[in-house]
Design an enzyme around this catalytic site. Structure first.
Site, short mmCIF file in Angstrom:
data_model
loop_
_atom_site.label_atom_id
_atom_site.label_comp_id
_atom_site.label_asym_id
_atom_site.label_seq_id
_atom_site.Cartn_x
_atom_site.Cartn_y
_atom_site.Cartn_z
N ASP A 1 0.82 -1.20 0.00
CA ASP A 1 0.00 0.00 0.00
C ASP A 1 0.86 1.26 0.00
O ASP A 1 1.94 1.30 0.59
CB ASP A 1 -0.89 0.01 1.25
CG ASP A 1 -1.71 1.27 1.37
OD1 ASP A 1 -2.62 1.45 0.54
OD2 ASP A 1 -1.41 2.08 2.26
N GLU B 1 1.09 -0.49 -5.42
CA GLU B 1 0.06 0.52 -5.57
C GLU B 1 0.77 1.87 -5.75
O GLU B 1 1.09 2.55 -4.78
CB GLU B 1 -0.87 0.56 -4.35
CG GLU B 1 -2.07 1.46 -4.57
CD GLU B 1 -2.53 2.20 -3.32
OE1 GLU B 1 -3.70 2.61 -3.29
OE2 GLU B 1 -1.73 2.39 -2.40
#
Length: 659
Positions: A333, A387
């Site tokens: 993330d 990401e």
């Protein structure tokens, strides 16, 4: 030296825009190699080095309990808990080991029991504070006081895995993004067991081959969606026990479904008792000192990836989840926030200079490179996904080819484009050339995963695609016998958007749970602003199970679309090739392998005997979005063959198979 130069030449050959940055590419490879050598001393391998979780924290071995913690600024540490009546007892004082800031204590086996609660009282010059140990493997919250404590987890019968061998790694992940707590109809927090029993069968039936679990790492605030992590080695106890999470993963593996998890190494919650901030009385133990140590937009702390202790902590965290919970990989993330000192906030990445200027955090890049090398050395079948919204070149190239080592990167511009298109343009203004460009604009030497929408678009304050298309009409007109033009348009475009996103994807596709059937509500976790309600922190599968509602049509379409992708392996080895595009007619046609996809995005025009050039042969229609089973109008005859002279109804897509 020669090998590195050849690696760089190969990268520049694949991407000539990298030519001016030869020296930077070279230095990045050297930085990773030198850091690895510094960490391992050249005497052990990276896998052995990344086992801090077996040294630090609480462990039961040979009838004794051992506990160790790194707290270099501490002058005294006490082990508190059920066993001490929460008092600082001399017999429970930790002792320093040398000058490295490591503290240790040992107890006889009978002094600590399974499910005992504990924490640390850390003293430093001028103050002290209670802390949850950094390597705690289980953290629970008292339902009355709401206080968090670490909990001993040493059941008399440890979980026994039924599936020990790795699940075969799919060439193209079809990812079902899910949040265990929301994965139920009731206004409460769902559990690992409920997910295993109720939602996992739906995922298996739908054809997805990978589950991406959100919010696995322990986070104090439920509304953070799992992204304000405090205890990196603890599976969230909100959803159940560690053994119940293991059972969920084991059960998925029995059906050849792989499970990856969101791994949050981009920042840490700013909480002090529950988190790592001010852990030993200093702000810079795990984090950067001064303003750089704070992420103002996220109200969190930023790791200092230049500290070997931080790298050790995070690399060990990667290994821990692979070893202990048999996860099959990670979605990392917030990569953009890690890679740049500006965190990507308000930044438009318009030049390659943006990837090599002074804003790049070289230490973070080294950490990510070593993390990927570790993960793929430990498990060659493991998958890592970046990401990143910046487009940093090389993220999804193997480390051996001079890249950062991720297997895939998200095509994050695709959902943003869909929102912009739906929000700002009338249907008749959609530009087919721009649409094609946005769907296929990616680095050809790096694998990407596309998606029309993820959890980001479902959060309160934003809108899902289905709600942008239908708005409040969907609350009143989704009955199967209710004829409504807004609903017809919304369902038609919802299917077409998903089909074209999947079939133009680079090497994978993602869907967020419930969006496959057009879930009508946004996500809003309990908070003060909504009177702490769980009303919107759930997914309404009762809608798709209701035979009187149209949600079942969208679910059936999604299932058959995923089945089509699996049956013809449409993401394997072929890039989509544009065959025909017509702006006025709103037609896009392209081929991929032996399949031809034709989309008519025109809001009102249907075409008969529509012709364009394709490879010679006979084509059989094997799929179309207008089937009655998908809530369409049934305007196309099933299994008809073509030598490419087509009937193309408005707002419809068809798939042809070249025989």
């Amino acid at each position: 030296m020669k090998k590195i130069k050849q690696i760089i030449e190969n990268r520049i050959k694949a991407d000539p825009y990298l030519e001016p940055f030869k020296s930077a590419l070279y230095q990045r490879i050297i930085n990773a190699a030198e850091t690895e050598k510094m960490l391992t001393g050249g005497k052990i391998n990276l896998c052995d080095y990344s086992s801090g979780h077996e040294y630090f924290g609480l462990h039961f071995r040979e009838d004794q309990w051992f506990f160790r913690e790194w707290a270099p600024n501490a002058v005294q540490i006490y082990f508190l808990g059920t066993m001490t009546d929460w008092k600082e007892l001399p017999s429970f004082a930790l002792k320093p080991l040398g000058k490295d800031g490591i503290w240790e204590i040992c107890f006889p086996g009978h002094m600590i029991k399974h499910q005992d609660l504990y924490r640390l009282s850390i003293h430093w010059p001028g103050g002290k504070g209670d802390r949850i140990p950094a390597y705690a493997r289980r953290v629970v919250q008292d339902p009355d006081t709401l206080i968090f404590n670490a909990q001993v987890w040493n059941p008399p019968q440890p979980y026994v895995w039924e599936i020990n061998d790795p699940i075969p790694k799919p060439e193209y992940p079809l990812v079902y993004e899910a949040h265990v707590g929301m994965a139920q109809d009731a206004e409460k927090v769902g559990t690992y067991n409920e997910f295993k029993e109720n939602i996992l069968p739906r995922i298996i039936d739908s054809g997805y081959n990978t589950i991406q679990l959100m919010a696995v790492q322990h986070h104090p605030y439920y509304g953070s969606f799992g992204y304000h992590v405090s205890s990196f080695f603890a599976a969230s106890s909100r959803f159940g026990t560690p053994d119940e999470l293991k059972s969920l993963i084991d059960t998925a593996h029995k059906s050849n479904i792989r499970v990856i998890m969101d791994l949050v190494h981009s920042h840490c919650v700013s909480n002090q008792v529950e988190g790592l901030s001010l852990f030993d009385g200093t702000l810079n133990q795990y984090f950067h000192d001064g303003p750089r140590g704070f992420h103002e937009a996220w109200d969190s702390r930023c790791f200092d990836y230049g500290k070997y202790q931080v790298i050790h902590f995070l690399l060990s965290n990667c290994r821990y989840w692979l070893d202990e919970f048999h996860v099959d990989g990670f979605r990392f993330d917030g990569i953009t926030s890690m890679l740049y000192l500006h965190h990507g906030l308000g930044k438009a990445f318009i030049s390659y200079n943006d990837y090599f200027d002074q804003s790049v955090d070289d230490d973070a890049l080294v950490y990510l490179t070593l993390a990927n090398k570790l993960i793929h050395t430990l498990r060659s079948d493991a998958v890592t996904i970046a990401e990143d919204v910046s487009g940093m070149p090389g993220l999804a190239l193997p480390v051996s080819e001079g890249g950062t080592g991720f297997d895939f990167r998200f095509a994050m511009g695709v959902p943003d484009f869909w929102i912009k298109l739906i929000k700002e343009y009338k249907d008749e203004q959609w530009h087919m050339g721009t649409l094609w460009h946005e769907l296929t604009n990616r680095r050809k030497d790096e694998k990407t995963i596309s998606y029309a929408e993820s959890h980001d678009q479902a959060l309160v304050g934003d809108q899902t695609i289905i709600f942008r298309l239908m708005n409040r009409e969907m609350y009143e007109h989704m009955h199967i016998h209710d004829q409504n033009l807004v609903i017809d348009r919304g369902m038609a475009l919802h299917k077409m958007i998903r089909l074209i996103t999947l079939t133009t994807a680079g090497a994978g596709y993602l869907n967020f749970m419930g969006n496959e059937f057009g879930h009508p509500e946004w996500i809003d976790f309990p908070r003060q602003g909504n009177n702490w309600t769980y009303k919107y922190a759930k997914r309404q599968w009762n809608l798709v199970d209701n035979p009187e509602l149209k949600y079942k049509f969208l679910a059936e379409f999604d299932k058959d679309m995923i089945n089509l992708a699996n049956r013809f392996e449409i993401l394997k080895g072929f890039e989509p090739e544009l065959l025909y595009i017509h702006e006025d007619d709103k037609i896009i046609a392209y081929s991929r392998g032996k399949l031809v996809y034709i989309f008519n995005f025109h809001p009102v025009k249907s075409f008969t005997d529509y012709k364009f050039d394709v490879l010679q042969g006979t084509y059989k229609m094997i799929f179309n979005t207008d089937r009655l089973e998908y809530g369409g109008h049934g305007r196309l005859k099933e299994n008809q063959s073509h030598t490419i002279s087509l009937y193309l109804p408005s707002r419809c897509a068809i798939v042809l198979h070249r025989i």
